[in-house]
Design an enzyme around this catalytic site. Structure first.
Site, PDB file in Angstrom:
ATOM      1  CG  HIS A 142      -2.242   0.697   0.947  1.00  0.00           C
ATOM      2  ND1 HIS A 142      -2.393   1.692   0.001  1.00  0.00           N
ATOM      3  CD2 HIS A 142      -3.479   0.530   1.495  1.00  0.00           C
ATOM      4  CE1 HIS A 142      -3.633   2.123  -0.001  1.00  0.00           C
ATOM      5  NE2 HIS A 142      -4.324   1.424   0.883  1.00  0.00           N
ATOM      6  NE  ARG A 143       6.303  -0.011   1.648  1.00  0.00           N
ATOM      7  CZ  ARG A 143       7.503  -0.580   1.741  1.00  0.00           C
ATOM      8  NH1 ARG A 143       8.400  -0.068   2.583  1.00  0.00           N
ATOM      9  NH2 ARG A 143       7.801  -1.648   1.032  1.00  0.00           N
TER      10      ARG A 143
END
Length: 458
Positions: free
Chosen positions: A431-432
């Protein structure tokens, strides 16, 4: 390609040099300058992959005292993902084995001594004995390369002999935990001939199975085997240490916990893909290759899903689309990589996939064939699993879990009820660098390709 052993020279004074030190007459100074001192080379545990920190000695293919030529296989080493025959790039004699079969050693530590000539074997063996008697403390892993020039650390202090100089009697090659010790070629030959390696008695060093053992087992009369003896007994109630591969998998899974991930699922109708597969299956095309090809084509349109973040501060748009596909093998899990999957036609991709699977099961994959993936597929559909979540491999951006394609009652566009084959896919992503909208768009593209697969055969 077999690995090459790291060797380092330790110069020992020649007999004539010792006589000169004692005052005995020697040759002229010009001849003394030309005299080459004897060499005892320390054979080090090689690094067979970028992630390998230690290796396990599966078996020594040469015994103490054997003469070796450059390129001869000396030892079989189990790295974190494969067993590899390791060769020497020096001529000489295997003088002393420091790490016996079945034990592990850190990368860069000495595992044997190689003498330049037969006369130096006793000198090397005395040096090996001094390693055990002196028992110096092994240097910590962060020591510099300069310190490696000193005598290497001894093998783990076990009372077992370091090697045998006489041929050992044949013994079963199955070790604890159901592992079979066999040469890579013997494993491939056994697979091709349909020979169960657990039933073969090895005649190689340490009971290792070699090709002639497989051929002998094939020619021997078949014995009736009870149906319940399909696989070796599991040692119930006992604690079994990780194999090198299991240790590597454990390390990667723990590392993955540091990455913030999320999951998105999608339902894809597979009727058209199933029909295409039936049509081209006879040409050697596999469903794994079809899924890899469809995924690669979708990634072309969504490069961020093919990206990766390693330092937490930046991410890389990978220049190649390399699809890693999880494969269960004896004692662990490995992910052979279909490199440039978007550029290969489906027939070439299927041939490549079969080659990779064969090498994976024979533990012959080279590091670049299993550690260069940019996107991973994990398919449990062939086991009837309808859906599951996969853990993100470190260093990649996403992994897709593929479930079984099953007949499903659906509502049609004209308001009627019909039956279609559908499968569930779930993508786990970093999710970064990848967000929900990115995965949703990617999965929509993937569904369109699978539901209208005409471009997969171009």
């Amino acid at each position: 390609m077999a690995g090459l052993l790291n060797l380092q020279s330790t110069l020992l004074p020649s007999a004539s040099a010792l006589r000169r030190r004692a005052g005995a007459p020697g040759p002229s100074s010009s001849r003394r300058r030309c005299r080459v001192e004897a060499k005892i080379r320390e054979i080090f545990m090689p690094a067979l992959s970028s992630t390998m920190t230690e290796g396990k000695i599966v078996s020594w293919t040469a015994a103490e005292g054997d003469r070796l030529a450059k390129g001869d296989p000396v030892v079989v080493v189990e790295s974190d993902k494969a067993d590899m025959d390791v060769e020497t790039f020096h001529d000489g004699f295997l003088a002393a084995v420091l790490v016996p079969a079945g034990e592990s050693a850190p990368v860069g530590s000495a595992i044997a001594l190689l003498a330049e000539s037969e006369e130096e074997i006793p000198v090397a063996q005395s040096q090996a004995a001094s390693f055990s008697s002196s028992s110096p403390s092994p240097p910590p892993p962060q020591e510099t390369a300069a310190q490696e020039e000193s005598l290497p650390p001894p093998p783990p202090p076990t009372p077992a002999p370091v090697a045998v100089s006489a041929p050992a009697p044949p013994s079963p090659a199955a070790q604890g935990g159901g592992r079979v010790v066999a040469s890579p070629y013997a494993k491939k030959l056994a697979k091709d001939l349909g020979v169960d390696l657990f039933s073969v008695t090895g005649s190689g060093p340490g009971g290792r199975i070699v090709a002639k053992d497989v051929e002998s087992a094939l020619a021997a009369p078949k014995k009736a085997v009870p149906a319940t003896a399909a696989r070796p007994d599991v040692p119930l109630g006992s604690t079994v240490p990780f194999t090198t591969m299991q240790g590597a998998v454990s390390k990667n899974m723990v590392e993955s916990l540091a990455v913030p991930t999320f999951r998105v699922g999608y339902t894809i109708t597979t009727d058209a893909l199933d029909q295409l597969y039936k049509k081209i299956k006879s040409k050697g095309v596999t469903m794994s290759a079809l899924l890899a090809k469809a995924t690669a084509m979708a990634l072309v349109q969504h490069p961020v899903v093919n990206s990766s973040c390693r330092d937490g501060k930046s991410f890389t748009y990978n220049s190649s689309i390399n699809i890693a596909v999880a494969v269960a093998i004896d004692g662990g899990l490995i992910t052979p990589v279909l490199q440039d999957a978007d550029k290969l036609d489906i027939y070439s991709l299927s041939r490549k996939w079969k080659e990779l699977v064969d090498k994976a099961r024979a533990k012959q994959l080279q590091p670049h064939e299993y550690n260069s993936g940019t996107f991973t597929l994990s398919n449990l559909g062939m086991f009837g699993v309808d859906r599951f979540d996969a853990i993100l491999p470190p260093g990649t951006g996403a992994i897709m879990a593929v479930g079984a394609s099953e007949p499903t009652i659906v509502g049609t566009k004209d308001g009627r009820i019909g039956i279609k084959n559908q499968m569930q896919v779930n993508v786990t992503a970093d999710h970064r660098i990848i967000y929900g909208a990115d995965l949703a768009a990617f999965l929509q593209t993937l569904a369109k390709i699978i539901e209208d697969p005409k471009d997969l055969t171009f």
